[in-house]
Write a protein that holds these residues in place. Structure first.
Motif, PDB file in Angstrom:
ATOM      1  N   ARG A  11       0.823  -1.212   0.000  1.00 18.00           N
ATOM      2  CA  ARG A  11       0.000   0.000   0.000  1.00 18.00           C
ATOM      3  C   ARG A  11       0.861   1.268   0.000  1.00 18.00           C
ATOM      4  NH1 ARG A  11      -4.408  -0.578   4.253  1.00 18.00           N
ATOM      5  NH2 ARG A  11      -2.669  -1.700   5.095  1.00 18.00           N
ATOM      6  N   PHE A  12       1.865   1.346   0.884  1.00 17.23           N
ATOM      7  CA  PHE A  12       2.674   2.552   0.958  1.00 17.23           C
ATOM      8  C   PHE A  12       3.459   2.772  -0.338  1.00 17.23           C
ATOM      9  CE2 PHE A  12       5.971  -0.448   2.244  1.00 17.23           C
ATOM     10  CZ  PHE A  12       7.145   0.110   1.760  1.00 17.23           C
ATOM     11  N   GLN A  13       3.869   1.675  -1.000  1.00 17.32           N
ATOM     12  CA  GLN A  13       4.587   1.801  -2.270  1.00 17.32           C
ATOM     13  C   GLN A  13       3.662   2.326  -3.366  1.00 17.32           C
ATOM     14  OE1 GLN A  13       5.787  -2.364  -2.129  1.00 17.32           O
ATOM     15  NE2 GLN A  13       7.952  -1.720  -2.232  1.00 17.32           N
ATOM     16  N   VAL A  14       2.432   1.846  -3.378  1.00 14.03           N
ATOM     17  CA  VAL A  14       1.450   2.313  -4.356  1.00 14.03           C
ATOM     18  C   VAL A  14       1.204   3.807  -4.159  1.00 14.03           C
ATOM     19  CG1 VAL A  14      -0.944   2.107  -5.151  1.00 14.03           C
ATOM     20  CG2 VAL A  14       0.372   0.046  -4.596  1.00 14.03           C
ATOM     21  N   CYS A  15       1.034   4.219  -2.908  1.00  8.53           N
ATOM     22  CA  CYS A  15       0.813   5.640  -2.612  1.00  8.53           C
ATOM     23  C   CYS A  15       1.987   6.483  -3.096  1.00  8.53           C
ATOM     24  CB  CYS A  15       0.603   5.851  -1.114  1.00  8.53           C
ATOM     25  SG  CYS A  15      -0.932   5.174  -0.476  1.00  8.53           S
ATOM     26  N   GLU A  16       3.186   6.000  -2.826  1.00  4.62           N
ATOM     27  CA  GLU A  16       4.389   6.721  -3.233  1.00  4.62           C
ATOM     28  C   GLU A  16       4.498   6.806  -4.761  1.00  4.62           C
ATOM     29  OE1 GLU A  16       9.042   5.850  -2.725  1.00  4.62           O
ATOM     30  OE2 GLU A  16       7.925   5.931  -0.827  1.00  4.62           O
ATOM     31  N   LEU A  17       4.272   5.688  -5.440  1.00  4.53           N
ATOM     32  CA  LEU A  17       4.355   5.667  -6.899  1.00  4.53           C
ATOM     33  C   LEU A  17       3.339   6.597  -7.558  1.00  4.53           C
ATOM     34  CD1 LEU A  17       4.839   1.888  -7.726  1.00  4.53           C
ATOM     35  CD2 LEU A  17       6.453   3.723  -8.174  1.00  4.53           C
ATOM     36  N   LEU A  18       2.125   6.636  -7.000  1.00  2.00           N
ATOM     37  CA  LEU A  18       1.047   7.414  -7.614  1.00  2.00           C
ATOM     38  C   LEU A  18       0.949   8.835  -7.071  1.00  2.00           C
ATOM     39  CD1 LEU A  18      -1.747   4.689  -7.832  1.00  2.00           C
ATOM     40  CD2 LEU A  18      -0.025   5.322  -9.538  1.00  2.00           C
ATOM     41  N   GLY A  19       1.763   9.157  -6.086  1.00  2.00           N
ATOM     42  CA  GLY A  19       1.762  10.515  -5.545  1.00  2.00           C
ATOM     43  C   GLY A  19       0.485  10.867  -4.803  1.00  2.00           C
ATOM     44  N   ILE A  20      -0.036   9.893  -4.041  1.00  2.00           N
ATOM     45  CA  ILE A  20      -1.246  10.137  -3.258  1.00  2.00           C
ATOM     46  C   ILE A  20      -0.970   9.855  -1.788  1.00  2.00           C
ATOM     47  CG2 ILE A  20      -2.822   9.653  -5.170  1.00  2.00           C
ATOM     48  CD1 ILE A  20      -3.335   6.871  -3.925  1.00  2.00           C
ATOM     49  N   THR A  21      -1.825  10.386  -0.934  1.00  2.00           N
ATOM     50  CA  THR A  21      -1.676  10.140   0.493  1.00  2.00           C
ATOM     51  C   THR A  21      -2.313   8.800   0.841  1.00  2.00           C
ATOM     52  OG1 THR A  21      -3.775  11.168   1.109  1.00  2.00           O
ATOM     53  CG2 THR A  21      -1.827  12.622   0.972  1.00  2.00           C
ATOM     54  N   TYR A  27      -9.587   5.962   0.977  1.00  2.00           N
ATOM     55  CA  TYR A  27     -10.917   6.417   0.569  1.00  2.00           C
ATOM     56  C   TYR A  27     -11.275   5.896  -0.822  1.00  2.00           C
ATOM     57  CZ  TYR A  27     -14.711   9.524  -0.817  1.00  2.00           C
ATOM     58  OH  TYR A  27     -15.890  10.012  -1.285  1.00  2.00           O
ATOM     59  N   TRP A  28     -10.374   6.067  -1.788  1.00  2.00           N
ATOM     60  CA  TRP A  28     -10.678   5.741  -3.182  1.00  2.00           C
ATOM     61  C   TRP A  28     -10.610   4.248  -3.474  1.00  2.00           C
ATOM     62  CZ3 TRP A  28      -6.756   9.921  -4.993  1.00  2.00           C
ATOM     63  CH2 TRP A  28      -7.324  11.183  -4.818  1.00  2.00           C
ATOM     64  N   VAL A  47      -1.981  -1.884 -10.099  1.00  2.00           N
ATOM     65  CA  VAL A  47      -1.549  -0.517  -9.773  1.00  2.00           C
ATOM     66  C   VAL A  47      -1.888   0.403 -10.941  1.00  2.00           C
ATOM     67  CG1 VAL A  47       0.425   0.993  -9.305  1.00  2.00           C
ATOM     68  CG2 VAL A  47       0.267  -1.241  -8.184  1.00  2.00           C
ATOM     69  N   PHE A  48      -1.630  -0.052 -12.174  1.00  2.00           N
ATOM     70  CA  PHE A  48      -1.982   0.757 -13.333  1.00  2.00           C
ATOM     71  C   PHE A  48      -3.486   1.022 -13.363  1.00  2.00           C
ATOM     72  CE2 PHE A  48      -3.679   0.870 -17.687  1.00  2.00           C
ATOM     73  CZ  PHE A  48      -3.181   2.106 -18.064  1.00  2.00           C
ATOM     74  N   ALA A  49      -4.281  -0.016 -13.145  1.00  4.46           N
ATOM     75  CA  ALA A  49      -5.743   0.148 -13.161  1.00  4.46           C
ATOM     76  C   ALA A  49      -6.165   1.164 -12.101  1.00  4.46           C
ATOM     77  CB  ALA A  49      -6.433  -1.194 -12.941  1.00  4.46           C
ATOM     78  N   PHE A  50      -5.618   1.057 -10.902  1.00  5.95           N
ATOM     79  CA  PHE A  50      -5.958   2.015  -9.847  1.00  5.95           C
ATOM     80  C   PHE A  50      -5.452   3.404 -10.204  1.00  5.95           C
ATOM     81  CE2 PHE A  50      -5.074   4.013  -5.639  1.00  5.95           C
ATOM     82  CZ  PHE A  50      -6.394   4.201  -5.272  1.00  5.95           C
ATOM     83  N   SER A  51      -4.325   3.477 -10.897  1.00  7.07           N
ATOM     84  CA  SER A  51      -3.789   4.785 -11.295  1.00  7.07           C
ATOM     85  C   SER A  51      -4.751   5.520 -12.225  1.00  7.07           C
ATOM     86  CB  SER A  51      -2.413   4.643 -11.950  1.00  7.07           C
ATOM     87  OG  SER A  51      -2.512   4.209 -13.299  1.00  7.07           O
ATOM     88  N   LEU A  52      -5.588   4.776 -12.939  1.00  2.00           N
ATOM     89  CA  LEU A  52      -6.583   5.421 -13.801  1.00  2.00           C
ATOM     90  C   LEU A  52      -7.600   6.185 -12.968  1.00  2.00           C
ATOM     91  CD1 LEU A  52      -7.151   2.536 -16.365  1.00  2.00           C
ATOM     92  CD2 LEU A  52      -5.833   4.644 -16.703  1.00  2.00           C
ATOM     93  N   ILE A  53      -7.981   5.634 -11.820  1.00  3.37           N
ATOM     94  CA  ILE A  53      -8.897   6.329 -10.912  1.00  3.37           C
ATOM     95  C   ILE A  53      -8.217   7.591 -10.380  1.00  3.37           C
ATOM     96  CG2 ILE A  53     -10.154   6.179  -8.719  1.00  3.37           C
ATOM     97  CD1 ILE A  53     -11.355   4.497 -11.030  1.00  3.37           C
ATOM     98  N   VAL A  54      -6.961   7.447  -9.961  1.00  6.98           N
ATOM     99  CA  VAL A  54      -6.200   8.598  -9.468  1.00  6.98           C
ATOM    100  C   VAL A  54      -6.111   9.653 -10.565  1.00  6.98           C
ATOM    101  CG1 VAL A  54      -3.946   9.359  -8.622  1.00  6.98           C
ATOM    102  CG2 VAL A  54      -4.920   7.191  -7.810  1.00  6.98           C
ATOM    103  N   HIS A  55      -5.870   9.235 -11.799  1.00  5.99           N
ATOM    104  CA  HIS A  55      -5.794  10.149 -12.933  1.00  5.99           C
ATOM    105  C   HIS A  55      -7.113  10.909 -13.109  1.00  5.99           C
ATOM    106  CE1 HIS A  55      -4.532  11.650 -16.869  1.00  5.99           C
ATOM    107  NE2 HIS A  55      -5.700  11.255 -17.338  1.00  5.99           N
ATOM    108  N   LEU A  56      -8.227  10.192 -13.052  1.00  9.87           N
ATOM    109  CA  LEU A  56      -9.530  10.837 -13.214  1.00  9.87           C
ATOM    110  C   LEU A  56      -9.784  11.878 -12.132  1.00  9.87           C
ATOM    111  CD1 LEU A  56     -11.820   7.805 -14.100  1.00  9.87           C
ATOM    112  CD2 LEU A  56     -11.122   9.659 -15.623  1.00  9.87           C
ATOM    113  N   ILE A  57      -9.415  11.570 -10.919  1.00  9.59           N
ATOM    114  CA  ILE A  57      -9.702  12.467  -9.801  1.00  9.59           C
ATOM    115  C   ILE A  57      -8.705  13.620  -9.727  1.00  9.59           C
ATOM    116  CG2 ILE A  57      -9.848  12.617  -7.284  1.00  9.59           C
ATOM    117  CD1 ILE A  57     -10.921   9.680  -7.369  1.00  9.59           C
ATOM    118  N   LYS A  58      -7.415  13.317  -9.869  1.00 10.07           N
ATOM    119  CA  LYS A  58      -6.397  14.353  -9.688  1.00 10.07           C
ATOM    120  C   LYS A  58      -6.084  15.153 -10.957  1.00 10.07           C
ATOM    121  CE  LYS A  58      -4.091  13.310  -5.577  1.00 10.07           C
ATOM    122  NZ  LYS A  58      -3.269  14.270  -4.947  1.00 10.07           N
TER     123      LYS A  58
END
Length: 142
Positions: A11-21, A27-28, A47-58
């Motif tokens: 989890r912490f690596q995913v947050c770091e890679l995607l630049g999210i808290t 939450y997401w 991680v790529f699939a989740f990054s799409l959600i981060v992309h849409l929101i951020k």
């Protein structure tokens, strides 16, 4: 792709890679990802699939409340399945907010024009371009 599917990020690596808290992740992640995704360890395709959600929101600045949660879960699962079969991901993802619908179409499929014409508020995402950018950015771990 064998290395890709075996690599598991915490989890912490995913947050770091995607630049999210961690709070944004907490939450997401459960709201927008399929139940098959394990928040304690994601492979790089997830991680790529989740990054799409981060992309849409951020990046696209969409409000999480305006996104069709179940449709996004289904689409992310479909994207993961497509990537496991085809490493190119030559698809377009169309999100229509007025009908809270989305469509995943091959890039050569011209029927997406009709989908766009019938909607007042639409976002079109070129998955091949995002996947290529993601692979380039994280090539050291893929």
């Amino acid at each position: 792709m064998s290395k890709t599917t075996k690599l598991v990020l915490k989890r912490f690596q995913v947050c770091e890679l995607l630049g999210i808290t961690r709070g944004e992740f907490e939450y997401w992640f459960p709201v927008f990802t399929p139940s098959e995704f394990d928040r304690k360890g994601l492979d790089i395709i997830q991680v790529f699939a989740f990054s799409l959600i981060v992309h849409l929101i951020k990046e696209v600045n969409l409000k999480p409340a305006n996104l069709p949660q179940q449709r996004l879960r289904n689409t992310l699962k479909e994207i993961v399945d497509l990537l496991k079969r085809d490493s190119e991901l030559n698809y377009i993802w169309i999100l229509s907010y007025d009908s809270k619908a989305d469509q995943l179409l091959h890039a050569d499929d011209t029927s997406f024009y009709q989908f766009v014409l019938n909607s007042k508020t639409t976002t079109i995402i070129n998955l091949k371009l995002l996947w290529s950018h993601f692979r380039t950015k994280f090539c050291s771990i893929i």
